[in-house]
Design an enzyme around this catalytic site. Structure first.
Site, PDB file in Angstrom:
ATOM      1  N   LYS A 206     -85.161  69.019  65.164  1.00 32.97           N
ATOM      2  CA  LYS A 206     -84.908  68.215  64.081  1.00 32.97           C
ATOM      3  C   LYS A 206     -83.976  68.473  63.185  1.00 32.97           C
ATOM      4  O   LYS A 206     -83.425  67.521  62.873  1.00 32.97           O
ATOM      5  CB  LYS A 206     -86.734  68.226  63.608  1.00 32.97           C
ATOM      6  CG  LYS A 206     -86.657  67.178  62.333  1.00 32.97           C
ATOM      7  CD  LYS A 206     -88.208  67.103  61.726  1.00 32.97           C
ATOM      8  CE  LYS A 206     -88.011  66.372  60.668  1.00 32.97           C
ATOM      9  NZ  LYS A 206     -89.724  66.379  59.937  1.00 32.97           N
ATOM     10  N   GLU A 212     -82.409  79.972  66.408  1.00 38.02           N
ATOM     11  CA  GLU A 212     -82.824  80.439  67.703  1.00 38.02           C
ATOM     12  C   GLU A 212     -82.141  79.378  68.545  1.00 38.02           C
ATOM     13  O   GLU A 212     -81.716  79.517  69.701  1.00 38.02           O
ATOM     14  CB  GLU A 212     -84.191  80.486  68.168  1.00 38.02           C
ATOM     15  CG  GLU A 212     -84.951  81.590  67.290  1.00 38.02           C
ATOM     16  CD  GLU A 212     -85.713  81.255  65.989  1.00 38.02           C
ATOM     17  OE1 GLU A 212     -85.018  80.167  65.178  1.00 38.02           O
ATOM     18  OE2 GLU A 212     -86.607  81.631  65.673  1.00 38.02           O
ATOM     19  N   GLY A 267     -92.317  68.362  62.717  1.00 46.70           N
ATOM     20  CA  GLY A 267     -91.874  69.142  64.204  1.00 46.70           C
ATOM     21  C   GLY A 267     -93.073  69.120  64.896  1.00 46.70           C
ATOM     22  O   GLY A 267     -93.033  69.148  66.262  1.00 46.70           O
ATOM     23  N   ARG A 268     -94.307  69.727  64.737  1.00 51.26           N
ATOM     24  CA  ARG A 268     -95.457  69.930  65.308  1.00 51.26           C
ATOM     25  C   ARG A 268     -96.168  68.653  65.880  1.00 51.26           C
ATOM     26  O   ARG A 268     -96.979  68.760  66.608  1.00 51.26           O
ATOM     27  CB  ARG A 268     -96.400  70.990  64.759  1.00 51.26           C
ATOM     28  CG  ARG A 268     -96.866  70.726  63.501  1.00 51.26           C
ATOM     29  CD  ARG A 268     -97.356  71.940  62.763  1.00 51.26           C
ATOM     30  NE  ARG A 268     -97.725  71.425  61.391  1.00 51.26           N
ATOM     31  CZ  ARG A 268     -97.189  71.577  60.309  1.00 51.26           C
ATOM     32  NH1 ARG A 268     -95.646  72.056  60.565  1.00 51.26           N
ATOM     33  NH2 ARG A 268     -97.189  71.426  59.048  1.00 51.26           N
ATOM     34  N   GLU A 353     -99.847  76.142  61.838  1.00 51.08           N
ATOM     35  CA  GLU A 353     -98.706  75.976  60.889  1.00 51.08           C
ATOM     36  C   GLU A 353     -99.275  74.653  60.129  1.00 51.08           C
ATOM     37  O   GLU A 353     -98.423  74.392  58.814  1.00 51.08           O
ATOM     38  CB  GLU A 353     -97.578  75.167  61.808  1.00 51.08           C
ATOM     39  CG  GLU A 353     -96.229  75.308  60.958  1.00 51.08           C
ATOM     40  CD  GLU A 353     -95.103  75.166  61.859  1.00 51.08           C
ATOM     41  OE1 GLU A 353     -94.421  76.331  62.216  1.00 51.08           O
ATOM     42  OE2 GLU A 353     -94.692  74.175  62.247  1.00 51.08           O
ATOM     43  N   HIS A 384    -112.762  86.795  82.899  1.00 59.07           N
ATOM     44  CA  HIS A 384    -112.639  88.336  83.091  1.00 59.07           C
ATOM     45  C   HIS A 384    -111.791  89.005  82.019  1.00 59.07           C
ATOM     46  O   HIS A 384    -111.221  90.223  82.336  1.00 59.07           O
ATOM     47  CB  HIS A 384    -111.968  88.257  84.378  1.00 59.07           C
ATOM     48  CG  HIS A 384    -112.714  87.498  85.236  1.00 59.07           C
ATOM     49  ND1 HIS A 384    -113.759  88.253  86.333  1.00 59.07           N
ATOM     50  CD2 HIS A 384    -112.848  86.278  85.734  1.00 59.07           C
ATOM     51  CE1 HIS A 384    -114.336  87.199  87.129  1.00 59.07           C
ATOM     52  NE2 HIS A 384    -113.869  86.206  86.709  1.00 59.07           N
ATOM     53  N   LYS A 512     -87.490  83.973  57.622  1.00 57.49           N
ATOM     54  CA  LYS A 512     -86.231  83.353  58.317  1.00 57.49           C
ATOM     55  C   LYS A 512     -84.916  83.999  57.225  1.00 57.49           C
ATOM     56  O   LYS A 512     -83.910  84.451  57.805  1.00 57.49           O
ATOM     57  CB  LYS A 512     -86.117  81.928  58.202  1.00 57.49           C
ATOM     58  CG  LYS A 512     -86.836  81.067  59.411  1.00 57.49           C
ATOM     59  CD  LYS A 512     -86.632  79.552  58.935  1.00 57.49           C
ATOM     60  CE  LYS A 512     -87.685  78.736  60.189  1.00 57.49           C
ATOM     61  NZ  LYS A 512     -87.444  77.369  59.959  1.00 57.49           N
TER      62      LYS A 512
HETATM   63  O1  F6P Z   1     -91.085  77.370  62.490  1.00 55.31           O
HETATM   64  C1  F6P Z   1     -90.788  76.285  61.739  1.00 55.31           C
HETATM   65  C2  F6P Z   1     -90.410  75.179  62.171  1.00 55.31           C
HETATM   66  O2  F6P Z   1     -89.572  74.382  61.233  1.00 55.31           O
HETATM   67  C3  F6P Z   1     -91.354  74.426  63.023  1.00 55.31           C
HETATM   68  O3  F6P Z   1     -92.009  73.431  62.198  1.00 55.31           O
HETATM   69  C4  F6P Z   1     -90.763  73.513  63.778  1.00 55.31           C
HETATM   70  O4  F6P Z   1     -91.253  72.825  65.089  1.00 55.31           O
HETATM   71  C5  F6P Z   1     -89.566  74.338  64.364  1.00 55.31           C
HETATM   72  O5  F6P Z   1     -89.158  75.279  63.224  1.00 55.31           O
HETATM   73  C6  F6P Z   1     -88.188  73.932  64.885  1.00 55.31           C
HETATM   74  O6  F6P Z   1     -87.593  73.186  64.016  1.00 55.31           O
HETATM   75  P1  F6P Z   1     -86.472  72.329  64.383  1.00 55.31           P
HETATM   76  O7  F6P Z   1     -86.792  71.180  65.196  1.00 55.31           O
HETATM   77  O8  F6P Z   1     -85.817  71.550  63.178  1.00 55.31           O
HETATM   78  O9  F6P Z   1     -85.428  73.023  65.140  1.00 55.31           O
END
Ligand code: F6P
Length: 552
Positions: A206, A212, A267-268, A353, A384, A512
């Site tokens: 987003k 990452e 995002g979620r 979250e 199990h 972060k």
């Molecule tokens: O973990 C924080 C967060 O902002 C989430 O809410 C989101 O889904 C994820 O990082 C990835 O964010 P982006 O889509 O901006 O890379």
């Protein structure tokens, strides 16, 4: 209108109900009310939900509905559907509901302009998906695409990954792969099985600023360019899903190959948007639209059903009962479906979250426990592993059992075993086994005297351990869409009861920030000065790791 939470009087009434029911065995509630199952089950968007094994009775439910009324849940739901800025710390709507409304919806969530934007992007996705799946879109060397790698994390990974795994039998297009972790192990493993000539990367972020994702995308780009020997190859092998066109362009992806969404999609809550591109590529647009359709059917149910027959309100209020009235510390999710193995992880982000907050809308600390820790795994595997604790641990932990009635294979005998196990577990958790029953059983096995008495306490099951069972007709796109939307609405309703914001996530920021400082210091080499900016434990660990690296 910001959520102010439920009223103090309504919370007090709820506590009184919990006190009244303390020690009441759940099986006795069935004896007291022969219509209990009927009263506590409902159907919504093709799902069947049975709440009757929860440790709650009619008077306690009345108190829960009063709690919901005092928090103005119905009005807040209307606000969300209208596109009001329910994400009040960021002054944004939370309009993922608009992403799954059909083109001809009379009153689409957020209004017609938003609906038209949504369907324009869906149509672009469809055109692209058709080109890739038909082989009309080819890679740099003229080969058709056989593999799609979604690079994203959190909401830009968990949803598409979970859906593609859930509906894996329906993959007819390119094989989907997912890379999220900054631990390059994941990327290295995925790439080791792929040919650059036939691989398409979907960089999903987003913000297009998530470290990452950018690290993995850069490494993937280098892998591709090195193999194909031409920087121009990026144009045919990288597309982006994002709201940040400038950053996409700066990365080197042509914005013609970018599929957009909007700041009002959290995002979620984003798998319904272009974030679902890898779902559509793997499963086809029809299935992606069926997923949206299932979610929309649940939205419609939640929008029109009165509170007392509203599946999401039940999910939310039963959760409030367990967390707040009974103080049960976590919520367990057990899908009896291997296909749904990733649902607990998906719901962890969705619920924790969203509602892992301890500040109310007025900036004051919450007076009540908010989201419980949520965890789980598939049945029968969980039986199990952690089910011992569910049956005999000192704490009662509520379980959501999710069970497809029909299998997605033709091994009916094994599916019958699966179903039997699911029903048996919820029955055992609720019914338990008394000392008297254990004595009879042990006597029948030939035990007697002190040996029998010594054995009894270890074999007793207290019972009255609460669960909800959710039946899906089968694991298909529509039922999965409905299930996920059900949990989304549950989360929002609970946030309204607690008076918190379900749509921001400030709690992820501090780590972060610190990670970027530590990363820089590790790269530059740790000095006394830089180590001194950390607590003694962190500085000690950094020194130790750096010393190990230096000795390599
Ligand atoms: O973990 C924080 C967060 O902002 C989430 O809410 C989101 O889904 C994820 O990082 C990835 O964010 P982006 O889509 O901006 O890379």
């Amino acid at each position: 209108m910001r959520p102010r939470g439920a009223s103090a009087d309504a919370w007090s009434d709820l506590s009184r109900q919990a006190e009244r029911l303390r020690g009441t065995p759940t099986p006795s509630l069935f004896e007291a009310d022969p219509a209990r199952v009927e009263r506590m089950s409902l159907d919504a968007a093709g799902l069947h939900l049975d709440f009757s094994k929860q440790a709650v009775d009619a008077a306690a439910l009345d108190a829960l509905w009063a709690l919901a009324r005092s928090a103005k849940v119905a009005a807040h739901l209307r606000q969300q559907f209208a596109g009001d800025p329910v994400n009040f710390t960021e002054n944004r709507a939370a309009l993922h509901l608009a992403l799954r409304a059909p083109k001809d919806a009379v009153n689409p969530p957020g209004g017609p302009a938003i609906a038209s934007d949504v369907h324009e992007v869906l149509d672009r996705i469809e055109a692209f998906v058709d080109r890739v799946r038909s082989g009309a879109w080819v890679g740099h060397t003229g080969d058709a695409i056989t593999d799609v790698v979604n690079i994203g994390i959190g909401g830009s990974d968990l949803g598409p990954r979970m859906v593609c795994e859930a509906l894996a039998e329906s993959v007819r297009g390119p094989r989907p792969h997912f890379v999220s972790n900054v631990d390059a192990t994941e990327l290295v493993r995925v790439l080791s099985g792929l040919r650059p000539q036939t691989t398409l990367f979907v960089v999903t972020s987003k913000s297009f600023g998530t470290v990452e994702t950018l690290a993995n995308a850069r490494t993937a780009r280098a892998w591709l360019v090195e193999a194909l020997g031409d920087q121009a190859a990026v144009a045919r092998h990288f597309v982006a899903v994002s709201t940040a066109a400038e950053r996409v362009s700066a990365f080197g992806i042509d914005t013609d190959n970018m599929f957009g969404f909007w700041s009002w999609v959290g995002g979620r809550y984003s798998l319904w948007s272009a974030v679902g591109l890898s779902i559509a590529l793997a499963l086809g647009m029809d299935r992606f639209r069926a997923l949206l359709g299932g979610a929309h059917a649940m939205d419609e149910h939640v929008r029109v059903a009165p509170m007392e027959s509203n599946a999401a309100a039940w999910m939310a209020m039963v959760g409030i009962w367990n967390s707040n009235a009974l103080a049960l510390p976590s919520q367990v999710i057990v899908p009896y479906a291997q296909a749904l193995a990733r649902v607990p992880a998906y719901l962890q982000q969705l619920e924790m979250e969203s509602n892992g907050k301890s500040v109310c809308s007025d900036g004051e600390p919450t007076e009540h426990q908010t989201v419980p820790a949520l965890w789980g795994d598939v049945g029968t595997n969980g039986q199990h592993a952690f089910f011992q604790m569910l049956h005999q641990g000192p704490q009662r932990l509520p379980v959501d059992f999710i069970l497809p009635v029909r299998p997605s294979h033709d091994n009916d005998a094994q599916h019958r075993m699966l179903v039997a196990n699911c029903l048996a577990q919820s029955e055992a958790l609720m019914q338990g086994k008394s000392a008297g029953q254990v004595r009879v059983e042990l006597g029948e096995q030939g035990l007697s005297g002190q040996a029998l008495e010594d054995a009894v306490p270890h074999r007793v099951f207290s019972g009255s351990r609460p669960s909800t069972t959710i039946l899906l007709p089968s694991v298909n796109a529509a039922s999965l869409g409905a299930l996920l939307a059900l949990y989304e609405h549950k989360v929002y309703i609970q946030s309204v009861i607690w008076g918190i914001n379900a749509f921001d996530q400030w709690g992820v920021e501090l780590g972060k920030q610190l990670a970027s400082v530590i990363e820089r210091q590790l790269a530059d080499g740790l000095s006394d000065g830089s180590a001194g900016s950390h607590d003694a434990s962190t500085a000690h660990l950094m020194h130790r790791i750096q010393a190990a690296w230096q000795s390599d």
